[in-house]
Motif scaffolding. Sequence first.
Motif, PDB file in Angstrom:
ATOM      1  N   LEU A   1       6.829 -12.042 -15.351  1.00 45.27           N
ATOM      2  CA  LEU A   1       7.766 -11.424 -16.275  1.00 45.27           C
ATOM      3  C   LEU A   1       7.654 -11.973 -17.693  1.00 45.27           C
ATOM      4  CD1 LEU A   1      10.899 -11.243 -13.952  1.00 45.27           C
ATOM      5  CD2 LEU A   1       9.039  -9.596 -14.230  1.00 45.27           C
ATOM      6  N   SER A   2       7.323 -13.246 -17.819  1.00 48.21           N
ATOM      7  CA  SER A   2       7.233 -13.844 -19.153  1.00 48.21           C
ATOM      8  C   SER A   2       6.044 -13.298 -19.948  1.00 48.21           C
ATOM      9  CB  SER A   2       7.127 -15.368 -19.054  1.00 48.21           C
ATOM     10  OG  SER A   2       5.979 -15.751 -18.305  1.00 48.21           O
ATOM     11  N   SER A   3       5.108 -12.640 -19.249  1.00 46.82           N
ATOM     12  CA  SER A   3       3.964 -12.069 -19.953  1.00 46.82           C
ATOM     13  C   SER A   3       4.264 -10.683 -20.503  1.00 46.82           C
ATOM     14  CB  SER A   3       2.755 -11.995 -19.015  1.00 46.82           C
ATOM     15  OG  SER A   3       2.968 -11.045 -17.980  1.00 46.82           O
ATOM     16  N   CYS A   4       5.397 -10.107 -20.127  1.00 47.13           N
ATOM     17  CA  CYS A   4       5.790  -8.780 -20.607  1.00 47.13           C
ATOM     18  C   CYS A   4       6.645  -8.907 -21.854  1.00 47.13           C
ATOM     19  CB  CYS A   4       6.565  -8.033 -19.530  1.00 47.13           C
ATOM     20  SG  CYS A   4       5.612  -7.663 -18.041  1.00 47.13           S
ATOM     21  N   SER A   5       6.600  -7.889 -22.673  1.00 48.92           N
ATOM     22  CA  SER A   5       7.486  -7.868 -23.841  1.00 48.92           C
ATOM     23  C   SER A   5       8.916  -7.606 -23.382  1.00 48.92           C
ATOM     24  CB  SER A   5       7.042  -6.780 -24.817  1.00 48.92           C
ATOM     25  OG  SER A   5       7.255  -5.484 -24.250  1.00 48.92           O
ATOM     26  N   THR A   6       9.855  -7.933 -24.231  1.00 48.70           N
ATOM     27  CA  THR A   6      11.262  -7.672 -23.904  1.00 48.70           C
ATOM     28  C   THR A   6      11.488  -6.195 -23.663  1.00 48.70           C
ATOM     29  OG1 THR A   6      11.983  -9.565 -25.220  1.00 48.70           O
ATOM     30  CG2 THR A   6      13.628  -7.877 -24.750  1.00 48.70           C
ATOM     31  N   GLU A   7      10.850  -5.351 -24.462  1.00 45.19           N
ATOM     32  CA  GLU A   7      10.994  -3.900 -24.313  1.00 45.19           C
ATOM     33  C   GLU A   7      10.496  -3.444 -22.945  1.00 45.19           C
ATOM     34  OE1 GLU A   7       9.494   0.286 -26.412  1.00 45.19           O
ATOM     35  OE2 GLU A   7       8.422  -1.604 -26.777  1.00 45.19           O
TER      36      GLU A   7
END
Length: 548
Positions: A411-417
Amino acid sequence: MAVGKWRLNSPISSARLVFYVALALVVVYNTATWQALHRLVPLDGVKNGAFYLSFAFFLLAFFVLLLTLVSFKYLLKPVLSLLLLSSAAAAYFMNSYGITIDTVMVQNIFETNPAEAGALISARMLGYLFFLGLLPALLIWRLPVEYKPFFRGLLNKLLVSAACVATVLVMVGAFYSTYAPIFREEDKLTHFINPTNYLYAVGKFTKQSLVIEKVEALQQIGLDSKTGPELAKRKKKSLVIFVVGETARADHFSLNGYERETNPELKKQDILNFTGVHACGTSTAVSVPCMFAVFPREDFSNKKGKTYEGVLDVLQRAGISVFWRDNNSDCKGTCLRIANDDVSKRKNSPFCNDRRCLDEVMLEDLQAYIDGLEDNALIVLHSDGSHGPEYFDRYPESMERFKPVCRTNQLSSCSTEELVNVYDNTILYTDYFLSQVIELLKRNEAERDTAMIYVSDHGESLGENGLYLHAAPYSIAPEAQTHVPMVMWFSPGAYQDWGISKDCMQAKQGDPELSHDNIFHSLLGLFDVQSTVYQSGLDMFSSCRPAS
């Protein structure tokens, strides 16, 4: 191979090996601890810098002390190998998801299923296990270690232990005013310290489990339970479907003011939406048994959850038909004594694949079950909801309205959007599923008075302050993990025959005091079950029914 003046095939003393491993734990495996410490004590100024140095010596001395206790021949290498592998896994989860490790987290690990565990596996996780676990363990096994003769070695261990204790005392004494508050509130730091966090948690969980196993018999409650005269007067049999939600946070329901339209279907229904409800836990293992327990959150424990009956038992004892259908990990012990059905691995269903089933699978052949009912009935549907980290796998393609989405468990590799989009798609699907439950109940209005109650077990963190998923210690859990949605629907006949004032219930929708604590007594009240365990003050419908 030479490393400075030391060669890989050169003998190394057990004391030096212990020191090196302890140093690695401080520097490499405890980055989450240092980050947590920085949030508590910012690294600014000479005094705080000196405290950080003292904390490093404190941890180093503490770890050396612990490892010295196991630094015996035939014991040291196996223990260190297992410790490094376990610590690598702990470091991965804390660094990747911002979680802490406590007894509840260990309980979640022991009570998870293979599908949930598999959803957490990633290349990054395997990298942690390989480079921080397997490789160091193999290196340790290759090292020739020298052990002193037993009595000399024992004396050496005593001297090292005494030096470590002295170091710890000096470090704490020099900065006592700083150490005291951060260790007094243990959730803020000690649940990050690797490996003592999981060693302590596993020990405590094991002790609790052994205590539970010693209980000779299940503690029955509500032995005097019976249905009251009001239930007998009702024109039709009653049917309530209780949907246990999964990982839905209240602030992502558009019904609660969220700027995105995540509840288009429920908005069309004549529902009650309670905006201030809080969960009794931050994980399924705690919240599900707790929400059906007679004990309030402050008095609930894992032991009580496993050794006492819950509201489903009391309802069944009073003559209500109770049925549990599960599309999640399991019912966490709450459905063991009632009819239950696990549909999470159904074959030949349009809602299932080789990994999991969508929540609509729980509605398959449910009408046939309803048609066969002769009594008043409660059906519990335990949904998969918004279970992470693979949110993208919890809804059909037709529900992917918010794009782009996060398609990884990292999850930390994904953007907030991307993360918010994929999570909101799960809420959108929950909205659709709940509307389908209501439509099912509408089709049965002619024969029964019907109602739906939906409440999530806990919420979810979506990267706020570096925190992902859930299961944070309740005392420090963010609102995102404890504030949950609760939605209800009643048929017109239910309002009338059950004597519930719709206007009164609508006025209660903003009540900030409502929580999972109300569920036990509210379900008893809906079915007019009379018992000494029933408390009308916790029945959220009681004040909206005419006094008898």
